[in-house]
Design a protein around this motif. Structure first.
Motif, PDB file in Angstrom:
ATOM      1  N   ALA A  72      69.399  14.523  18.080  1.00  0.00           N
ATOM      2  CA  ALA A  72      68.488  15.177  18.657  1.00  0.00           C
ATOM      3  C   ALA A  72      68.808  15.593  20.175  1.00  0.00           C
ATOM      4  O   ALA A  72      69.082  14.578  20.792  1.00  0.00           O
ATOM      5  CB  ALA A  72      67.352  14.872  18.462  1.00  0.00           C
ATOM      6  N   GLU A  75      65.099  18.612  21.584  1.00  0.00           N
ATOM      7  CA  GLU A  75      64.856  19.162  20.391  1.00  0.00           C
ATOM      8  C   GLU A  75      63.105  19.111  20.162  1.00  0.00           C
ATOM      9  O   GLU A  75      62.602  19.039  19.409  1.00  0.00           O
ATOM     10  CB  GLU A  75      65.190  18.716  19.109  1.00  0.00           C
ATOM     11  CG  GLU A  75      66.614  18.989  18.812  1.00  0.00           C
ATOM     12  CD  GLU A  75      66.818  20.392  18.301  1.00  0.00           C
ATOM     13  OE1 GLU A  75      65.951  20.911  18.110  1.00  0.00           O
ATOM     14  OE2 GLU A  75      67.905  20.592  17.955  1.00  0.00           O
ATOM     15  N   MET A  79      61.818  19.809  16.608  1.00  0.00           N
ATOM     16  CA  MET A  79      62.092  18.510  15.690  1.00  0.00           C
ATOM     17  C   MET A  79      60.576  18.449  14.810  1.00  0.00           C
ATOM     18  O   MET A  79      60.745  17.845  13.792  1.00  0.00           O
ATOM     19  CB  MET A  79      62.440  17.360  17.054  1.00  0.00           C
ATOM     20  CG  MET A  79      62.690  16.164  15.903  1.00  0.00           C
ATOM     21  SD  MET A  79      63.410  14.731  16.875  1.00  0.00           S
ATOM     22  CE  MET A  79      62.229  14.577  17.937  1.00  0.00           C
ATOM     23  N   ASP A 108      68.240  10.396  20.419  1.00  0.00           N
ATOM     24  CA  ASP A 108      68.003  11.124  21.459  1.00  0.00           C
ATOM     25  C   ASP A 108      69.321  11.445  22.190  1.00  0.00           C
ATOM     26  O   ASP A 108      69.841  10.153  22.807  1.00  0.00           O
ATOM     27  CB  ASP A 108      66.828  11.062  22.292  1.00  0.00           C
ATOM     28  CG  ASP A 108      66.738  12.002  23.519  1.00  0.00           C
ATOM     29  OD1 ASP A 108      67.485  12.812  23.642  1.00  0.00           O
ATOM     30  OD2 ASP A 108      65.729  11.804  24.196  1.00  0.00           O
ATOM     31  N   THR A 115      62.466  14.863  24.166  1.00  0.00           N
ATOM     32  CA  THR A 115      62.671  14.660  22.713  1.00  0.00           C
ATOM     33  C   THR A 115      62.273  13.038  22.384  1.00  0.00           C
ATOM     34  O   THR A 115      61.645  12.825  21.189  1.00  0.00           O
ATOM     35  CB  THR A 115      64.198  14.791  22.495  1.00  0.00           C
ATOM     36  OG1 THR A 115      64.357  16.093  22.618  1.00  0.00           O
ATOM     37  CG2 THR A 115      64.577  14.332  21.132  1.00  0.00           C
ATOM     38  N   ALA A 163      68.188  18.252  13.226  1.00  0.00           N
ATOM     39  CA  ALA A 163      66.597  18.003  13.722  1.00  0.00           C
ATOM     40  C   ALA A 163      65.760  19.594  13.560  1.00  0.00           C
ATOM     41  O   ALA A 163      64.560  19.362  13.762  1.00  0.00           O
ATOM     42  CB  ALA A 163      66.719  17.780  15.358  1.00  0.00           C
TER      43      ALA A 163
END
Length: 323
Positions: A72, A75, A79, A108, A115, A163
């Motif tokens: 991700a 996101e 997400m 992340d 995120t 994601a």
């Protein structure tokens, strides 16, 4: 006149050979090595009470049925929809079949937004035994993020999933069936790839001529240089046996968009069986791919992948324990 034409042809052939040699040298000299090192902060995840705990290693025996690795980057908005769908499906499956165990690892990739905070909410809700967050100190690229999450996973099988939730999460059953149908599995190694190839005609109808040309050009380069027999190498929904993940990710060099291609190239070099399974896929707004430049970068990466293995700047690794 014929002599003049022959001289032009000879000059062009010599120029092409020179360009090839220069590209070959550049590819060889700029080849980076496999980067398995991690920052001290990347070795730990936070428990529900906020304590630091060490991530396990892919070298350890499995202790969960399924690991889901989600790379991700910025996101925080897309997400939650994906994580809601994934956790609902996995919790329901566990209730129906209690021996089934799972974990989700959100990686992340050096995001500039929230995120990590968004992912930690799920960790608190379901517990850090089920949802873990690996925050990378700096951005590595999608391939680097997937690799770091995979090397920290406990699953007997490991699913990489985007994601954005573009692939319907319950289609994990389809890729599982594809994996189970692969026989024999040498040293229990096998990979099952979600595929959007069946959607290609519809996407061509909606795309501009230029984007369609880029797409087919990329497919040709993949086929010509690296991977044969797989129509869609880029779908971010792939399932690995633990043994196949260890073998392939230990040799992976490319950490950005073309990493899928190198991963499958490595798998084919090791003769790991690969299934390709049609999955439900929807285009989600907010893609990080900038169409023209990303295709150009991926095309360059494909050429360099082939040349670097050709010149032996890159070699296939045997998995070994590292930090």
């Amino acid at each position: 006149k014929m002599d003049f034409l022959c001289e032009i042809v000879q000059a062009l052939v010599a120029l092409a050979a020179l360009v090839f040699i220069v590209v070959l040298i550049i590819a060889h000299v700029t080849a980076g090595m496999v980067n398995l090192t991690r920052h001290e902060k990347e070795k730990y995840f936070l428990t529900a009470t906020g304590e630091k705990e060490l991530f396990p290693s892919l070298h350890d025996p499995h202790s969960r049925e399924l690991s889901v690795v989600i790379p991700a980057y910025n996101e925080e908005l897309r997400m939650p929809v994906m994580l809601d769908e994934a956790t609902e499906y996995l919790e329901r499956r566990q209730k129906q079949h209690p021996p089934f165990t799972y974990e989700i690892i959100v990686v992340d990739d050096g995001s500039k937004d929230k995120t990590t905070e968004v992912a930690l909410r799920y960790s608190r809700k379901y517990g850090a035994d089920k949802v873990r967050v690996l925050t990378l100190v700096k951005n590595r690229g999608k391939g680097g993020a997937v690799r770091m999450g995979t090397l920290s996973s406990r699953g007997k099988v490991i699913l990489m999933a985007d994601a954005d939730g573009a692939t319907k999460f319950s289609d994990v059953e389809k890729v599982e069936a594809g994996l189970n149908n692969l026989n024999p599995k040498p040293e229990n190694m096998a990979i099952s790839c979600g595929s959007r190839a069946h959607l290609e005609q519809d996407s061509v109808a909606q795309r501009s001529v230029f984007r369609t040309f880029l797409m087919y050009g990329f497919h040709f380069l993949v086929w010509f240089l690296c991977v044969r027999g797989i129509k869609d190498t880029q779908c971010g929904f792939k399932l690995f046996t633990r043994e196949a993940a260890l073998k392939t990710f230990s040799s992976l060099h490319v950490e950005r968009w073309a990493f899928d291609v190198e991963l499958l190239y490595i798998a084919q070099c090791f003769k790991i069986p690969i299934a390709e399974v049609a999955v439900n896929w929807t285009e989600i707004e907010g893609s990080k791919l900038v169409p023209f430049w990303s295709w150009l970068q991926m095309g360059r990466d494909l050429i360099f992948i082939r040349l670097r293995y050709f010149t032996r700047a890159w070699k296939l690794q045997s998995p070994h324990k590292t930090d």
